[in-house]
Scaffold this motif. Structure first.
Motif, PDB file in Angstrom:
ATOM      1  N   ALA A   1       0.925  -1.180  -0.285  1.00 45.86           N
ATOM      2  CA  ALA A   1       0.062  -0.386   0.060  1.00 45.86           C
ATOM      3  C   ALA A   1       0.320   1.219   0.217  1.00 45.86           C
ATOM      4  O   ALA A   1       1.852   0.976   0.434  1.00 45.86           O
ATOM      5  N   GLU A   2       0.054   2.471  -0.006  1.00 48.25           N
ATOM      6  CA  GLU A   2       1.228   3.767  -0.335  1.00 48.25           C
ATOM      7  C   GLU A   2      -0.070   4.444   0.843  1.00 48.25           C
ATOM      8  O   GLU A   2      -1.303   4.358   1.018  1.00 48.25           O
ATOM      9  N   ALA A   3       1.309   4.948   1.968  1.00 48.56           N
ATOM     10  CA  ALA A   3       0.958   5.810   2.772  1.00 48.56           C
ATOM     11  C   ALA A   3       0.264   7.004   2.178  1.00 48.56           C
ATOM     12  O   ALA A   3       0.872   7.736   2.072  1.00 48.56           O
TER      13      ALA A   3
ATOM     14  N   VAL B   1       5.784   5.443   1.663  1.00 50.19           N
ATOM     15  CA  VAL B   1       5.178   7.025   2.083  1.00 50.19           C
ATOM     16  C   VAL B   1       6.105   7.598   1.589  1.00 50.19           C
ATOM     17  O   VAL B   1       7.143   7.525   0.904  1.00 50.19           O
ATOM     18  N   ASN B   2       5.173   9.139   1.471  1.00 49.44           N
ATOM     19  CA  ASN B   2       5.731  10.162   0.265  1.00 49.44           C
ATOM     20  C   ASN B   2       6.438  11.354   1.072  1.00 49.44           C
ATOM     21  O   ASN B   2       6.918  11.524   1.825  1.00 49.44           O
ATOM     22  N   ILE B   3       8.101  11.149   0.486  1.00 45.60           N
ATOM     23  CA  ILE B   3       9.102  12.161   0.705  1.00 45.60           C
ATOM     24  C   ILE B   3       8.938  12.945  -0.253  1.00 45.60           C
ATOM     25  O   ILE B   3       9.159  13.289  -1.281  1.00 45.60           O
TER      26      ILE B   3
ATOM     27  N   LEU C   1      10.006   3.977  -0.030  1.00 51.12           N
ATOM     28  CA  LEU C   1      10.551   5.727   0.213  1.00 51.12           C
ATOM     29  C   LEU C   1      10.033   6.289  -1.514  1.00 51.12           C
ATOM     30  O   LEU C   1      10.413   5.575  -2.955  1.00 51.12           O
ATOM     31  N   GLU C   2       8.641   7.381  -1.797  1.00 45.33           N
ATOM     32  CA  GLU C   2       8.392   7.533  -2.648  1.00 45.33           C
ATOM     33  C   GLU C   2       9.189   8.957  -3.589  1.00 45.33           C
ATOM     34  O   GLU C   2       8.873  10.264  -2.119  1.00 45.33           O
ATOM     35  N   ILE C   3       9.178   9.678  -4.178  1.00 49.33           N
ATOM     36  CA  ILE C   3      10.208  10.192  -4.356  1.00 49.33           C
ATOM     37  C   ILE C   3       9.604  11.402  -5.985  1.00 49.33           C
ATOM     38  O   ILE C   3       9.427  10.369  -6.631  1.00 49.33           O
TER      39      ILE C   3
HETATM   40 CA    CA Z   1       3.664   9.392  -3.934  1.00 49.41          CA
END
Ligand code: CA
Ligand code: C2E
Ligand code: CA
Length: 743
Positions: free
Chosen positions: A526-528, A585-587, A617-619
């Motif tokens: 999942a994406e938070a 998680v988005n940064i 981690l999503e950048i």
């Molecule tokens: Ca994202």
């Protein structure tokens, strides 16, 4: 700029063509002149040759005669008296002046009864040496006014061993003159016979060269522009008995320039080499070239006129075409008035105008199109156009942007006056409904006040933003840009100020949007996504508050908080005995610039005893473009064991090149790319990107997948995971947990 280039290009071709034509004409005229000159030289050569033949023939005839007498003398030397008498007959017939005989002593007896000593003369001396001879023109010893040439032949003794005497004939030089007076070049050409030293022996009557004058002196006459080397050349030719042609420069005011041809005459006959020269003034040539050159010039002039007309016509057509294009580009097809481009263009001419830019559209115009048909829709728009147009004054504008959207520029600084005018329009627009029997039209106006129209697009943009304040509301027709400004600013400040409290009170919730494997359609993680649950219970979407926190830096705190919360949650599920699925998680780009982010995240992860692969981690792509610092950070995260996801790929920064230089593990295709599915070109692009990603060994996740068709297409592309409403919207924690860890 491009238009200019287009215009100049054919113009250059025409000018180039013109230059070529003129060059051709110039070359042509030079070659015509050269051609005529060589033709003239040929004529001169022919004349000279003819003259040589005529003169030589004449001379030979005379010599034959003299030789006849010589033979007779040889046979019977005693017949001198008789011979002289016979000679007298020939003197008359052949136009001699006199004939005579002289013995070895040099005492001559002539047909006209003279007796004199010729022992000093060259003709006597040469003929005594056995030569037949002809002298240069000399003054007649008995009539000094006349010039004569003397022909002489030897008379041998009986056994032809010794010269006994000389028979000679004096010939009036006029005879040569007559022979040379062949008419050529309308009597303007003339001939002369010269010796190799330049002495003029004979000449035609019209010759400016006289006996006793010298051809070379004539050539080298002070004022003639003749090169001495040319004269030297002629002299050398004459020494070698060669023929040649030349040009003699003019003498200012006295003599004109001329062309000449010289050729040797029979060298054995004369006291020295004689040369025949045929000469003609160059003006003859010019006169001949003139008519041709005249034609050439007329032709050139005609070409010039044609070219000028051609260019003008071309430019005229081009200008018309441009104007047409421009007006097409600026014209709205439905109303025939301006479109937005026309509005912009027109604004350029009124940059220093102060007034209101008004964005207008109709509430629920779609209903009319849907219920009454497109034709009625168009009629409505035309009526609307008429109303707007009728309310526009000088130096004001109205344009149709698209559909039922219009933009106006009203030149007033007075709000009351403006509102009065707008209200006037509202009531006129309402009347359209009666006429077309359609529901009442409800126009809304967004208003932006400006002191200059330098940036019409910006002004229109602000006006549109203002319009959003009243769009859908039935209580007011217009709103000013200032209103949103202040309303929004107030709201933003409230949000920023309440960040710390919200964090403390746990108002930031984490929602989970599941990701599914494309092939098995099973949850794989999942994406938070953060949500802000306000005190009053309303849920704010990250789109509203994240940009604010990015501006003031709070985002770094928020991102770390979310990361920590996700770690905590993962730890919890682990302790609950579940097989963990990774959560990303988005940064934010802004967070990356805060110190030691890698170490801090690592530390947090370890404090929950978690393996890094469970928190990805999503950048975003935009953060990475051309940024070495961030590339370094990603590398370090990667080395720390984090799975790195390149977020929003294809959302506009298109950085295919950076793909293989950055250490990402997953490519997240942005929703905007997925939305291309169904469009041929877009699908091609998607295929290409997927292939490229796969070739770089990247895992591929598609975001924003909303339907079956997209899913099928992505399956075909062998895209790994799917995230989107088709499978699931972002879910609150409990819901996510229940579908993921239900057993
Ligand atoms: Ca994202
Ligand atoms: P994002 O990272 O691209 O997240 C995906 C967004 O697309 C989410 O919006 C999600 O609800 C939405 N979405 C997913 N599937 C679909 C779909 O099928 N159709 C449509 N129309 N939308 C879909 P959300 O939750 O509003 O988040 C918006 C953005 O806010 C995110 O875009 C992300 O950039 C940012 N964001 C969210 N949470 C955080 C966070 O904790 N930290 C940071 N820095 N940014 C966050
Ligand atoms: Ca995204």
């Amino acid at each position: 700029m491009r238009n200019r280039k287009k215009k100049i290009y054919p113009l250059a071709i025409i000018i180039f063509g013109l230059v070529m034509v003129f060059a051709a004409i110039a070359v042509c005229s030079v070659s015509i002149k050269r051609h005529l000159q060589s033709e003239m030289e040929n004529t001169l050569r022919d004349i000279a040759t003819q003259n040589v033949l005529a003169v030589t023939n004449e001379i030979e005839t005379q010599f034959r005669l003299l030789l006849g007498f010589s033979q007779r003398m040889e046979k019977s030397p005693s017949d001198l008296e008789d011979i002289l008498e016979e000679m007298s007959i020939f003197v008359k017939t052949y136009d001699f002046k006199r004939m005579g005989y002289t013995g070895r002593d040099g005492l001559a007896l002539t047909t006209d009864g003279h007796e004199f000593d010729v022992s000093d003369t060259t003709f006597f001396q040469r003929s005594m040496e056995g030569k037949i001879w002809i002298t240069a023109a000399i003054a007649d010893g008995f009539d000094s006014r006349e010039m004569i040439n003397v022909f002489s032949v030897p008379v041998y003794n009986e056994d032809r061993s010794e010269v006994e005497g000389v028979i000679f004939a004096s010939y009036n030089n006029d005879i040569f003159q007559k022979m040379l007076s062949v008419d050529f070049f309308e009597g303007r050409g003339y001939s002369c016979i010269v010796k190799t030293d330049g002495t003029v022996m004979a000449h035609s009557q019209n010759s400016p060269l006289l006996e006793d004058s010298n051809f070379f002196d004539h050539m080298l006459d002070d004022d003639r522009e003749n090169d001495i080397s040319m004269v030297e050349q002629i002299k050398a030719d004459m020494q070698n008995a060669e023929s040649g042609a030349g040009r003699c420069g003019h003498v200012h005011g006295r003599a004109e320039s001329s062309l000449f041809y010289y050729m040797p005459m029979n060298e054995n006959l004369y006291d020295a080499q004689w040369y025949m020269i045929a000469i003609a003034p160059e003006s003859v040539l010019n006169e001949r070239t003139m008519p041709v050159m005249y034609d050439v010039r007329v032709f050139a002039l005609v070409m010039l006129v044609i070219a000028v007309l051609g260019v003008s016509f071309y430019l005229y057509i081009e200008k018309k075409r441009q104007e047409e294009l421009v007006s097409l580009a600026y014209e709205d097809r439905l109303t025939g008035g301006y479109n937005l481009a026309g509005f912009r263009e027109n604004a350029k001419t009124m940059t220093n105008q102060t007034g209101y830019v008004v964005a207008m559209d109709l509430t629920e115009f779609k209903l009319i199109n849907n219920n009454f048909g497109v034709q009625t829709g168009d009629e409505t728009l035309l009526e609307l156009w008429k109303v707007l147009k009728g309310n526009i004054f000088d130096q004001e504008m109205v344009a149709r942007v698209n559909a039922d959207r219009f933009v106006l520029f009203l030149r007033t600084s007075d709000k009351e006056e403006l509102e009065e005018r707008l209200n006037g329009m509202v009531s006129q627009i309402a009347e359209i409904s009666n006429r077309l029997k359609i529901p009442v039209l409800f126009p809304v106006f967004g208003i932006y006040y400006t002191r200059t129209l330098e940036e019409p697009d910006k002004c229109y943009g602000y006006a549109v933003q203002a319009k959003h304040l009243v769009k859908g509301r039935r209580d007011r027709h217009f709103a000013y840009y200032d209103e949103i400004d202040s309303a929004q600013m107030l709201m933003n400040r409230r949000l920023e100020n309440s960040f710390d409290d919200a964090l403390k009170e746990g108002q930031f919730e984490i929602w989970y949007q599941p990701k599914y494997s494309t092939q098995e359609e099973k949850i794989i993680g999942a994406e938070a996504l953060v949500r802000w649950r306000m005190a009053d219970g309303t849920l704010l979407s990250p789109g509203v508050f994240i940009p604010l926190f990015e501006k003031n830096g709070s985002i770094a705190v928020l991102d770390e908080y979310i990361f920590r919360k996700v770690c905590e949650q993962q730890r919890q599920w682990m302790l609950d005995g579940h097989e963990l699925l990774p959560v990303s998680v988005n940064i934010s780009r802004v967070s990356l610039y805060f110190d030691n982010i890698v170490e801090r995240y690592e530390k947090i992860l370890h404090s929950y005893n978690l393996v890094s692969k469970y928190v990805q981690l999503e950048i975003t792509e935009s953060a990475t473009v051309g940024n070495d610092e961030i590339a370094g950070l990603i590398e370090r995260f990667h080395r720390a064991g984090f799975q790195m996801l390149l977020d929003d790929f294809g959302s506009g920064y298109s950085s295919l090149a950076s793909l293989n230089t950055m250490h990402f593990d997953t490519l997240k295709l942005d929703k905007s790319l997925i939305d291309y599915i169904g469009d041929e070109k877009g699908e091609k692009l998607l295929k290409y990107i997927a292939k490229l990603g796969q070739s770089l060994g990247l895992h591929i996740t598609a975001e924003g997948v909303e339907n079956q068709r997209q899913l099928m297409f992505l399956k075909n592309l062998r895209c790994n995971d799917i995230q989107g409403y088709y499978f699931s919207k972002p879910l609150p924690l409990e819901e996510y947990a229940s579908i993921t860890y239900s057993e």
